[in-house]
Write a protein that holds these residues in place. Structure first.
Motif, PDB file in Angstrom:
ATOM      1  N   ARG A  56      -8.769  -9.237  -7.874  1.00 23.63           N
ATOM      2  CA  ARG A  56      -8.133  -7.955  -7.545  1.00 23.63           C
ATOM      3  C   ARG A  56      -6.832  -8.199  -6.779  1.00 23.63           C
ATOM      4  NH1 ARG A  56      -7.113  -5.030  -3.747  1.00 23.63           N
ATOM      5  NH2 ARG A  56      -8.196  -6.223  -2.143  1.00 23.63           N
ATOM      6  N   GLN A  57      -6.892  -9.115  -5.826  1.00 23.94           N
ATOM      7  CA  GLN A  57      -5.700  -9.393  -5.017  1.00 23.94           C
ATOM      8  C   GLN A  57      -4.580 -10.009  -5.862  1.00 23.94           C
ATOM      9  OE1 GLN A  57      -7.575 -11.830  -2.021  1.00 23.94           O
ATOM     10  NE2 GLN A  57      -7.869 -10.097  -0.639  1.00 23.94           N
ATOM     11  N   ALA A  58      -4.947 -10.920  -6.764  1.00 25.54           N
ATOM     12  CA  ALA A  58      -3.916 -11.558  -7.603  1.00 25.54           C
ATOM     13  C   ALA A  58      -3.285 -10.544  -8.550  1.00 25.54           C
ATOM     14  CB  ALA A  58      -4.522 -12.728  -8.378  1.00 25.54           C
ATOM     15  N   ASN A  59      -4.104  -9.627  -9.056  1.00 26.48           N
ATOM     16  CA  ASN A  59      -3.554  -8.563  -9.917  1.00 26.48           C
ATOM     17  C   ASN A  59      -2.602  -7.673  -9.127  1.00 26.48           C
ATOM     18  OD1 ASN A  59      -4.769  -9.282 -12.302  1.00 26.48           O
ATOM     19  ND2 ASN A  59      -6.555  -7.980 -12.004  1.00 26.48           N
ATOM     20  N   GLN A  60      -3.021  -7.368  -7.924  1.00 26.84           N
ATOM     21  CA  GLN A  60      -2.178  -6.521  -7.055  1.00 26.84           C
ATOM     22  C   GLN A  60      -0.839  -7.224  -6.802  1.00 26.84           C
ATOM     23  OE1 GLN A  60      -3.140  -3.503  -5.515  1.00 26.84           O
ATOM     24  NE2 GLN A  60      -1.068  -3.340  -4.706  1.00 26.84           N
ATOM     25  N   PHE A  61      -0.913  -8.507  -6.539  1.00 25.39           N
ATOM     26  CA  PHE A  61       0.306  -9.279  -6.271  1.00 25.39           C
ATOM     27  C   PHE A  61       1.216  -9.272  -7.502  1.00 25.39           C
ATOM     28  CE2 PHE A  61       2.720 -13.175  -6.644  1.00 25.39           C
ATOM     29  CZ  PHE A  61       3.372 -13.236  -5.426  1.00 25.39           C
ATOM     30  N   ALA A  62       0.634  -9.507  -8.680  1.00 31.44           N
ATOM     31  CA  ALA A  62       1.446  -9.539  -9.911  1.00 31.44           C
ATOM     32  C   ALA A  62       2.132  -8.197 -10.113  1.00 31.44           C
ATOM     33  CB  ALA A  62       0.554  -9.895 -11.101  1.00 31.44           C
ATOM     34  N   ALA A  63       1.395  -7.133  -9.822  1.00 33.37           N
ATOM     35  CA  ALA A  63       1.978  -5.790  -9.972  1.00 33.37           C
ATOM     36  C   ALA A  63       3.135  -5.574  -8.998  1.00 33.37           C
ATOM     37  CB  ALA A  63       0.894  -4.739  -9.747  1.00 33.37           C
ATOM     38  N   GLU A  64       2.937  -6.010  -7.757  1.00 31.16           N
ATOM     39  CA  GLU A  64       4.001  -5.853  -6.755  1.00 31.16           C
ATOM     40  C   GLU A  64       5.244  -6.654  -7.147  1.00 31.16           C
ATOM     41  OE1 GLU A  64       3.886  -3.817  -4.324  1.00 31.16           O
ATOM     42  OE2 GLU A  64       1.761  -3.429  -3.960  1.00 31.16           O
ATOM     43  N   LEU A  65       5.003  -7.812  -7.762  1.00 34.15           N
ATOM     44  CA  LEU A  65       6.115  -8.689  -8.120  1.00 34.15           C
ATOM     45  C   LEU A  65       6.879  -8.168  -9.341  1.00 34.15           C
ATOM     46  CD1 LEU A  65       6.903 -11.479  -6.834  1.00 34.15           C
ATOM     47  CD2 LEU A  65       5.904 -12.534  -8.855  1.00 34.15           C
ATOM     48  N   LEU A  66       6.129  -7.734 -10.348  1.00 33.01           N
ATOM     49  CA  LEU A  66       6.759  -7.356 -11.620  1.00 33.01           C
ATOM     50  C   LEU A  66       7.099  -5.867 -11.690  1.00 33.01           C
ATOM     51  CD1 LEU A  66       4.516  -9.407 -14.084  1.00 33.01           C
ATOM     52  CD2 LEU A  66       6.723 -10.061 -13.112  1.00 33.01           C
ATOM     53  N   MET A  67       6.379  -5.082 -10.883  1.00 34.73           N
ATOM     54  CA  MET A  67       6.609  -3.633 -10.905  1.00 34.73           C
ATOM     55  C   MET A  67       6.687  -3.131  -9.464  1.00 34.73           C
ATOM     56  SD  MET A  67       3.676  -2.824 -13.791  1.00 34.73           S
ATOM     57  CE  MET A  67       2.584  -4.148 -13.302  1.00 34.73           C
ATOM     58  N   PRO A  68       7.741  -3.490  -8.746  1.00 37.45           N
ATOM     59  CA  PRO A  68       7.826  -3.080  -7.342  1.00 37.45           C
ATOM     60  C   PRO A  68       7.704  -1.555  -7.203  1.00 37.45           C
ATOM     61  CG  PRO A  68       9.558  -4.648  -7.884  1.00 37.45           C
ATOM     62  CD  PRO A  68       8.902  -4.271  -9.177  1.00 37.45           C
ATOM     63  N   ALA A  69       7.024  -1.148  -6.151  1.00 39.48           N
ATOM     64  CA  ALA A  69       6.705   0.283  -5.989  1.00 39.48           C
ATOM     65  C   ALA A  69       7.962   1.150  -5.999  1.00 39.48           C
ATOM     66  CB  ALA A  69       5.929   0.479  -4.694  1.00 39.48           C
ATOM     67  N   HIS A  70       8.997   0.725  -5.276  1.00 43.29           N
ATOM     68  CA  HIS A  70      10.175   1.612  -5.189  1.00 43.29           C
ATOM     69  C   HIS A  70      10.871   1.741  -6.540  1.00 43.29           C
ATOM     70  CE1 HIS A  70      11.892  -2.383  -4.381  1.00 43.29           C
ATOM     71  NE2 HIS A  70      13.087  -1.899  -4.649  1.00 43.29           N
ATOM     72  N   ILE A  71      10.791   0.697  -7.353  1.00 44.22           N
ATOM     73  CA  ILE A  71      11.381   0.777  -8.699  1.00 44.22           C
ATOM     74  C   ILE A  71      10.549   1.730  -9.565  1.00 44.22           C
ATOM     75  CG2 ILE A  71      11.865  -0.558 -10.804  1.00 44.22           C
ATOM     76  CD1 ILE A  71      13.772  -1.246  -8.617  1.00 44.22           C
ATOM     77  N   CYS A  72       9.226   1.620  -9.446  1.00 44.55           N
ATOM     78  CA  CYS A  72       8.353   2.492 -10.230  1.00 44.55           C
ATOM     79  C   CYS A  72       8.586   3.959  -9.871  1.00 44.55           C
ATOM     80  CB  CYS A  72       6.880   2.124 -10.003  1.00 44.55           C
ATOM     81  SG  CYS A  72       6.421   0.604 -10.822  1.00 44.55           S
ATOM     82  N   HIS A  73       8.676   4.226  -8.575  1.00 48.31           N
ATOM     83  CA  HIS A  73       8.919   5.613  -8.147  1.00 48.31           C
ATOM     84  C   HIS A  73      10.256   6.117  -8.697  1.00 48.31           C
ATOM     85  CE1 HIS A  73       5.563   6.570  -5.532  1.00 48.31           C
ATOM     86  NE2 HIS A  73       5.608   5.324  -5.056  1.00 48.31           N
ATOM     87  N   GLU A  74      11.251   5.268  -8.610  1.00 49.95           N
ATOM     88  CA  GLU A  74      12.599   5.660  -9.064  1.00 49.95           C
ATOM     89  C   GLU A  74      12.594   5.964 -10.566  1.00 49.95           C
ATOM     90  OE1 GLU A  74      15.612   2.837  -7.804  1.00 49.95           O
ATOM     91  OE2 GLU A  74      16.915   3.470  -9.465  1.00 49.95           O
ATOM     92  N   LEU A  75      11.984   5.067 -11.326  1.00 47.78           N
ATOM     93  CA  LEU A  75      11.969   5.254 -12.778  1.00 47.78           C
ATOM     94  C   LEU A  75      11.108   6.448 -13.181  1.00 47.78           C
ATOM     95  CD1 LEU A  75      11.793   1.691 -14.376  1.00 47.78           C
ATOM     96  CD2 LEU A  75      13.663   3.334 -14.479  1.00 47.78           C
ATOM     97  N   PHE A  76       9.974   6.596 -12.523  1.00 44.85           N
ATOM     98  CA  PHE A  76       9.079   7.697 -12.882  1.00 44.85           C
ATOM     99  C   PHE A  76       9.772   9.029 -12.628  1.00 44.85           C
ATOM    100  CE2 PHE A  76       5.572  10.643 -12.623  1.00 44.85           C
ATOM    101  CZ  PHE A  76       4.750  10.205 -13.646  1.00 44.85           C
ATOM    102  N   GLU A  77      10.448   9.070 -11.520  1.00 44.29           N
ATOM    103  CA  GLU A  77      11.194  10.286 -11.172  1.00 44.29           C
ATOM    104  C   GLU A  77      12.268  10.553 -12.234  1.00 44.29           C
ATOM    105  OE1 GLU A  77      10.873  12.479  -8.910  1.00 44.29           O
ATOM    106  OE2 GLU A  77      12.783  13.521  -9.163  1.00 44.29           O
ATOM    107  N   LYS A  78      12.972   9.515 -12.608  1.00 42.49           N
ATOM    108  CA  LYS A  78      14.055   9.645 -13.600  1.00 42.49           C
ATOM    109  C   LYS A  78      13.526  10.159 -14.944  1.00 42.49           C
ATOM    110  CE  LYS A  78      16.978   6.568 -16.300  1.00 42.49           C
ATOM    111  NZ  LYS A  78      17.322   5.157 -16.500  1.00 42.49           N
TER     112      LYS A  78
END
Lengths: 206, 252
Positions: free
Chosen positions: B183-205
């Motif tokens: 679970r932790q490694a998956n979380q890390f991969a997500a943070e690395l490849l899909m940073p939260a602020h980028i996801c929020h920005e794109l989702f909003e867009k």
């Protein structure tokens, strides 16, 4: 210093020869028989034992079952240096080592052949931390330009050499520790422990 | 979410941010797009490999057999390790120095291979290195070996992590708490490849003034980030942005 790599068969052969010498050292016919049995199905091992025995005969004052094992070890060192703990994978790894490993494992792109040639002639030590960043810093220092693809392969090779060297060092350390334990146990128990040492040598050989 | 879970997630997020820092990439000023995984891996002694014979599937056994041949060293192969893997980490420590290899399955898509590599980097940073730091239990002259496999069958479970010491010639493998580490490694991969602020920005867009479903947005964002749709869907859910029913209704 030249560095060599040994396959499993070579290592097994070396261990058997070590056991052979141990057998001579301790006058242990069983140990010698174990090695000679193995030599029945391994012509290369058989040849090496023949060479050793021949060397004995040339040195008239030596008897295979006497206490001159040190002399035999010297002969063995001449014939099969890697049979001893002074394994060649010691000392700092160099750029040449990594380039040599790369060449033995994959084809060098033509566009990188000049860089590769330069690296094959470099005695510069590899960085302690084998990251791509550190390797590229070293490349700048050496004034060698190659493609990213080449440096990735170079890094893979450098890490492989480090792993091989590390495992060898760890095994030697473990073996040294084992010997110390055996020696400590040997004092009060006397001759019983020569059997355990022999057993270990046999296990190593197997 | 419990306070412990929150702390754990914050710690993992911070670790991903540190990776960007070490790679000299400004995390806060990242532009939406593909995370530069190659640059993020470059500061680590962790080359990425694929098995050279592409007819061969990645398993514990095939990876270690390959390493035996490649390093000229007789690494032990744990028995019964035939599960097909997406990713595999083989990391070693000796005398305070550590290096390793990350393997990915060559027949997987690029998106999947990127996630697998990031996932294994997560294990390396979150589990292998801390274990080394806390390794008083192991004697100094022993070599520590860590292997971890990300199963093809599921990203979240079934992966096995092992550590071994090289004392004598027969390392003992010790099984660790796999599920939590996965679970932790998956979380890390997500943070690395899909940073939260980028996801929020794109989702909003993509959702602003649009009737697109969450699925459609996730698909577009997955393409932008070069990750799989499943990974992006998981990430949007994790960030509380995924609302499939509502958006499906809107979309219809």
């Amino acid at each position: 210093m030249n560095r060599h790599f040994f396959g499993e068969d070579t290592i097994k052969r070396e261990r058997l020869l070590d056991l052979y010498v141990w057998g001579l050292d301790h006058g242990d016919a069983d140990a010698i028989a174990t090695v000679l049995d193995a030599a029945l199905t391994d012509p290369q091992l058989n040849n090496l034992i023949d060479e050793i025995n021949q060397a004995y005969e040339e040195e008239e004052r030596l008897s295979p079952l006497a206490n001159e094992a040190e002399t035999v070890r010297t002969l063995l060192r001449q014939h099969i240096p890697s049979a001893f703990e002074s394994h060649p994978l010691q000392g700092p790894l160099t750029v040449r080592d990594a380039a040599g490993h790369l060449q033995s494992k994959s084809r060098v792109p033509a566009s990188d052949s000049e860089a590769h040639r330069l690296l094959l002639n470099s005695d510069a030590p590899l960085p302690t931390h084998l990251s791509l960043v550190e390797i590229k810093k070293l490349a700048v220092k050496l004034k060698v330009k190659a493609s990213d693809f080449y440096w990735k392969r170079f890094q893979q090779s450098a890490v492989a050499l480090w792993m091989a060297q590390s495992q060898k060092q760890a095994q030697l350390a473990a073996r040294g520790k084992r010997k110390s334990k055996d020696a400590a146990a040997q004092k009060p128990q006397g001759s019983q422990d020569s059997d355990s040492e022999k057993e270990r040598n046999k296990n190593d050989a197997e | 979410m419990t306070p412990n879970e929150k702390n754990d997630r914050a710690r993992i997020r911070e670790k991903a941010r540190q990776v960007y820092e070490v790679a000299e990439i400004d995390f806060d000023r990242l532009s939406p797009g593909v995370s530069p995984l190659g640059k993020l891996l470059a500061p680590f002694g962790l080359p990425v490999f694929e098995l050279p014979d592409n007819r061969q599937k990645l398993t514990f056994r095939t990876a270690i057999e390959f390493l035996r041949q490649y390093t000229g060293t007789n690494w032990l192969i744990p028995e019964g390790e035939e599960n097909e893997l997406s990713g595999f980490l083989f990391a070693c420590e000796n005398a305070g120095i550590y290096h390793g290899y990350i393997f990915t399955e060559s027949s997987d898509s690029t998106a999947r291979r990127r996630f697998s590599a990031a996932h294994e980097l997560g294990h390396y940073l979150l589990h292998f290195l801390p274990m080394i730091e806390a390794s008083e239990a192991f004697e100094n002259d022993e070599m520590l070996i860590w292997t971890e496999g990300l199963s093809q069958a599921s990203d979240e479970t079934n992966a096995a992590a092992k550590i071994a010491t090289s004392e004598a010639d027969s390392p003992k493998y010790i099984w660790l708490n796999e599920r939590e580490m996965e679970r932790q490694a998956n979380q890390f991969a997500a943070e690395l490849l899909m940073p939260a602020h980028i996801c929020h920005e794109l989702f909003e867009k993509y959702s602003r003034g649009s009737r697109a479903t969450s699925a459609a947005i996730a698909r577009q964002m997955a393409t932008d980030a070069l990750v799989s749709f499943e990974a992006m869907k998981w990430r949007l859910t994790d960030l509380g942005l995924w609302a499939p029913r509502e958006r499906t209704t809107e979309g219809v």
